[in-house]
Design an enzyme around this catalytic site. Structure first.
Site, PDB file in Angstrom:
ATOM      1  N   ASP A   9      25.281  38.385  71.692  1.00 14.09           N
ATOM      2  CA  ASP A   9      25.881  37.137  71.190  1.00 14.09           C
ATOM      3  C   ASP A   9      25.281  35.973  71.962  1.00 14.09           C
ATOM      4  O   ASP A   9      24.709  36.149  73.045  1.00 14.09           O
ATOM      5  CB  ASP A   9      27.411  37.156  71.372  1.00 14.09           C
ATOM      6  CG  ASP A   9      28.074  35.893  70.818  1.00 14.09           C
ATOM      7  OD1 ASP A   9      27.596  35.355  69.803  1.00 14.09           O
ATOM      8  OD2 ASP A   9      29.078  35.438  71.401  1.00 14.09           O
ATOM      9  N   SER A  10      25.460  34.769  71.431  1.00  9.66           N
ATOM     10  CA  SER A  10      24.976  33.579  72.133  1.00  9.66           C
ATOM     11  C   SER A  10      25.746  33.363  73.442  1.00  9.66           C
ATOM     12  O   SER A  10      25.245  32.728  74.353  1.00  9.66           O
ATOM     13  CB  SER A  10      25.135  32.362  71.233  1.00  9.66           C
ATOM     14  OG  SER A  10      26.478  32.251  70.818  1.00  9.66           O
ATOM     15  N   TYR A  54      24.653  28.213  69.718  1.00  9.73           N
ATOM     16  CA  TYR A  54      23.600  28.329  68.710  1.00  9.73           C
ATOM     17  C   TYR A  54      23.991  27.554  67.434  1.00  9.73           C
ATOM     18  O   TYR A  54      23.142  27.217  66.629  1.00  9.73           O
ATOM     19  CB  TYR A  54      23.424  29.798  68.287  1.00  9.73           C
ATOM     20  CG  TYR A  54      22.616  30.672  69.219  1.00  9.73           C
ATOM     21  CD1 TYR A  54      22.271  30.275  70.510  1.00  9.73           C
ATOM     22  CD2 TYR A  54      22.191  31.936  68.781  1.00  9.73           C
ATOM     23  CE1 TYR A  54      21.534  31.110  71.336  1.00  9.73           C
ATOM     24  CE2 TYR A  54      21.447  32.769  69.602  1.00  9.73           C
ATOM     25  CZ  TYR A  54      21.124  32.358  70.882  1.00  9.73           C
ATOM     26  OH  TYR A  54      20.388  33.194  71.683  1.00  9.73           O
ATOM     27  N   CYS A 109      27.131  37.970  66.482  1.00 10.22           N
ATOM     28  CA  CYS A 109      27.125  36.509  66.415  1.00 10.22           C
ATOM     29  C   CYS A 109      26.885  36.154  64.960  1.00 10.22           C
ATOM     30  O   CYS A 109      25.863  36.539  64.383  1.00 10.22           O
ATOM     31  CB  CYS A 109      25.998  35.966  67.292  1.00 10.22           C
ATOM     32  SG  CYS A 109      25.765  34.191  67.162  1.00 10.22           S
ATOM     33  N   ASN A 110      27.825  35.447  64.362  1.00 11.90           N
ATOM     34  CA  ASN A 110      27.700  35.114  62.941  1.00 11.90           C
ATOM     35  C   ASN A 110      26.545  34.163  62.683  1.00 11.90           C
ATOM     36  O   ASN A 110      25.856  34.266  61.677  1.00 11.90           O
ATOM     37  CB  ASN A 110      28.994  34.478  62.441  1.00 11.90           C
ATOM     38  CG  ASN A 110      30.139  35.460  62.455  1.00 11.90           C
ATOM     39  OD1 ASN A 110      30.413  36.108  61.464  1.00 11.90           O
ATOM     40  ND2 ASN A 110      30.789  35.610  63.587  1.00 11.90           N
ATOM     41  N   THR A 111      26.338  33.236  63.621  1.00 13.65           N
ATOM     42  CA  THR A 111      25.270  32.248  63.445  1.00 13.65           C
ATOM     43  C   THR A 111      23.922  32.962  63.439  1.00 13.65           C
ATOM     44  O   THR A 111      23.084  32.728  62.562  1.00 13.65           O
ATOM     45  CB  THR A 111      25.327  31.211  64.585  1.00 13.65           C
ATOM     46  OG1 THR A 111      26.679  30.766  64.703  1.00 13.65           O
ATOM     47  CG2 THR A 111      24.421  30.050  64.332  1.00 13.65           C
ATOM     48  N   GLU A 125      33.627  28.162  75.477  1.00 15.61           N
ATOM     49  CA  GLU A 125      32.635  28.348  76.551  1.00 15.61           C
ATOM     50  C   GLU A 125      33.042  27.574  77.812  1.00 15.61           C
ATOM     51  O   GLU A 125      32.648  27.937  78.910  1.00 15.61           O
ATOM     52  CB  GLU A 125      31.239  27.920  76.080  1.00 15.61           C
ATOM     53  CG  GLU A 125      30.647  28.830  74.998  1.00 15.61           C
ATOM     54  CD  GLU A 125      30.179  30.203  75.507  1.00 15.61           C
ATOM     55  OE1 GLU A 125      29.731  30.295  76.659  1.00 15.61           O
ATOM     56  OE2 GLU A 125      30.275  31.189  74.737  1.00 15.61           O
ATOM     57  N   CYS A 154      33.345  33.400  63.302  1.00 16.20           N
ATOM     58  CA  CYS A 154      32.604  33.166  64.544  1.00 16.20           C
ATOM     59  C   CYS A 154      33.292  34.006  65.608  1.00 16.20           C
ATOM     60  O   CYS A 154      34.524  33.988  65.719  1.00 16.20           O
ATOM     61  CB  CYS A 154      32.655  31.688  64.912  1.00 16.20           C
ATOM     62  SG  CYS A 154      31.962  31.350  66.539  1.00 16.20           S
ATOM     63  N   THR A 155      32.495  34.743  66.352  1.00 16.23           N
ATOM     64  CA  THR A 155      33.098  35.679  67.306  1.00 16.23           C
ATOM     65  C   THR A 155      33.924  34.962  68.383  1.00 16.23           C
ATOM     66  O   THR A 155      34.815  35.555  68.967  1.00 16.23           O
ATOM     67  CB  THR A 155      32.000  36.532  67.972  1.00 16.23           C
ATOM     68  OG1 THR A 155      30.973  35.663  68.451  1.00 16.23           O
ATOM     69  CG2 THR A 155      31.405  37.507  66.986  1.00 16.23           C
ATOM     70  N   HIS A 156      33.619  33.694  68.595  1.00 15.87           N
ATOM     71  CA  HIS A 156      34.376  32.947  69.605  1.00 15.87           C
ATOM     72  C   HIS A 156      35.818  32.644  69.167  1.00 15.87           C
ATOM     73  O   HIS A 156      36.644  32.284  69.986  1.00 15.87           O
ATOM     74  CB  HIS A 156      33.693  31.614  69.902  1.00 15.87           C
ATOM     75  CG  HIS A 156      32.489  31.727  70.791  1.00 15.87           C
ATOM     76  ND1 HIS A 156      31.340  32.355  70.401  1.00 15.87           N
ATOM     77  CD2 HIS A 156      32.276  31.289  72.056  1.00 15.87           C
ATOM     78  CE1 HIS A 156      30.441  32.278  71.386  1.00 15.87           C
ATOM     79  NE2 HIS A 156      30.995  31.639  72.393  1.00 15.87           N
TER      80      HIS A 156
HETATM   81  N1  DGL Z   1      29.687  33.257  68.590  1.00 17.42           N
HETATM   82  C1  DGL Z   1      28.698  32.894  67.669  1.00 17.42           C
HETATM   83  C2  DGL Z   1      29.112  33.091  66.230  1.00 17.42           C
HETATM   84  O1  DGL Z   1      29.763  34.046  65.969  1.00 17.42           O
HETATM   85  C3  DGL Z   1      27.951  31.624  67.849  1.00 17.42           C
HETATM   86  C4  DGL Z   1      28.557  30.520  68.516  1.00 17.42           C
HETATM   87  C5  DGL Z   1      27.510  29.513  68.890  1.00 17.42           C
HETATM   88  O2  DGL Z   1      26.669  29.864  69.726  1.00 17.42           O
HETATM   89  O3  DGL Z   1      27.531  28.412  68.350  1.00 17.42           O
HETATM   90  O4  DGL Z   1      28.798  32.359  65.353  1.00 17.42           O
END
Ligand code: DGL
Length: 276
Positions: free
Chosen positions: A14-15, A46, A77-79, A162, A194-196
């Site tokens: 992941d990012s 990302y 990471c979805n992005t 973050e 988004c995993t976050h």
């Molecule tokens: N956690 C990531 C996602 O699922 C990306 C978040 C990011 O780096 O902007 O999209």
């Protein structure tokens, strides 16, 4: 022992921290395997970068994990799944890593959403990059052309996570603002794309109400991975079963260790690496 004969690992990328929650779910479901986690914390987020840059960063992450003896990489990471996965699967793997696999998180989430919705009105919250790519739209429509999809990018949420500020007073206000347009569309299913966003699950649930089903990748990805490994014994039998987890990050701060430990549910120790 030469790498060729060593049993292989599962890589999760992941990012930043978000993918650690997916890894936690995977380890819970499949505790026997050995895992490597890579967070590109030096370059997160990302979500507001161009698709070319995300593609490049994702290739570097995949290179790193394959060099560390992974056989299978989950882009948690979805992005990165939106901007890079298809190209990596179609062009990069056949050319440089024939036989190895890279899987993403969008399809499991899309399948779950279509299975859960009753009124066929699905909401998606995600980064700007994921929304711009229309990747969820494509995956959802592939499964059921009759669903109506409503997306909203939430650019402030990843930086909040973050920074370790997920409990700050401003969070419910920000979430309310991002979710209001989706509530108005009477969605009955919402993809946390988004995993976050997993850390905001309870707060999001309170805002959208109990009638909206929240699709959480932390729950669906591990089940899909289990199924995938059952369907692919040629990969499964190559995997090491020592139940170990190692963490790597491109920037190592006390925050990575403390927040990462919180996301993972037990104390983690990471090693700093460079991807360039
Ligand atoms: N956690 C990531 C996602 O699922 C990306 C978040 C990011 O780096 O902007 O999209």
């Amino acid at each position: 022992m030469p790498a060729l004969h060593r049993k292989k690992l599962i890589g999760v990328f992941d990012s930043g921290f978000g993918g650690i929650s997916i890894l936690r779910g995977i380890v819970k479901e499949l505790p026997a395997y050995s895992y490597l986690y890579l967070g590109d914390t030096a370059r997160v987020p990302y979500g507001n970068r161009s698709s070319e840059v995300v593609h490049e960063f994702t290739k570097q992450a995949v290179d790193f994990l394959f060099a560390k003896n992974c056989e299978l990489v989950i882009v948690a990471c979805n992005t990165a799944s939106s901007d890079a996965l298809h190209k990596i699967q179609q062009d990069y793997l056949p050319k440089y890593y024939p036989g190895k696999k890279v899987l993403g998180v969008l399809i499991p989430a899309a399948e779950e959403a279509v299975a859960r919705t009753k009124n066929k009105r699905i909401g998606v919250i995600a980064t700007e990059g994921t929304v711009r790519s229309s990747s969820f739209l494509r995956e959802l429509m592939k499964i059921d052309r009759s669903v109506k999809i409503f997306q909203n990018p939430c650019p402030l949420l990843v930086p909040i996570v973050e920074a370790g500020e997920q409990n700050a007073k401003i969070v419910p206000v920000v979430l309310e603002q991002y979710l209001k347009p989706l509530k108005k569309r009477h969605i009955d299913t919402l993809i946390l794309g988004c995993t976050h966003y997993e850390v905001f699950r309870n707060k999001i649930g309170k805002i959208v109400g109990p009638r909206v089903f929240l699709v959480s990748e932390e729950h669906v990805v591990p089940k899909k991975l289990k199924h995938y490994l059952m369907q692919h014994p040629e990969i499964e039998e190559k995997l090491q079963k020592k139940g170990t987890v190692r963490f790597f990050s491109t920037d190592l701060t006390e925050k990575f260790t403390s927040l990462g430990s919180k996301f993972f549910g037990r104390r983690i120790k990471a090693q700093k690496v460079s991807l360039q």
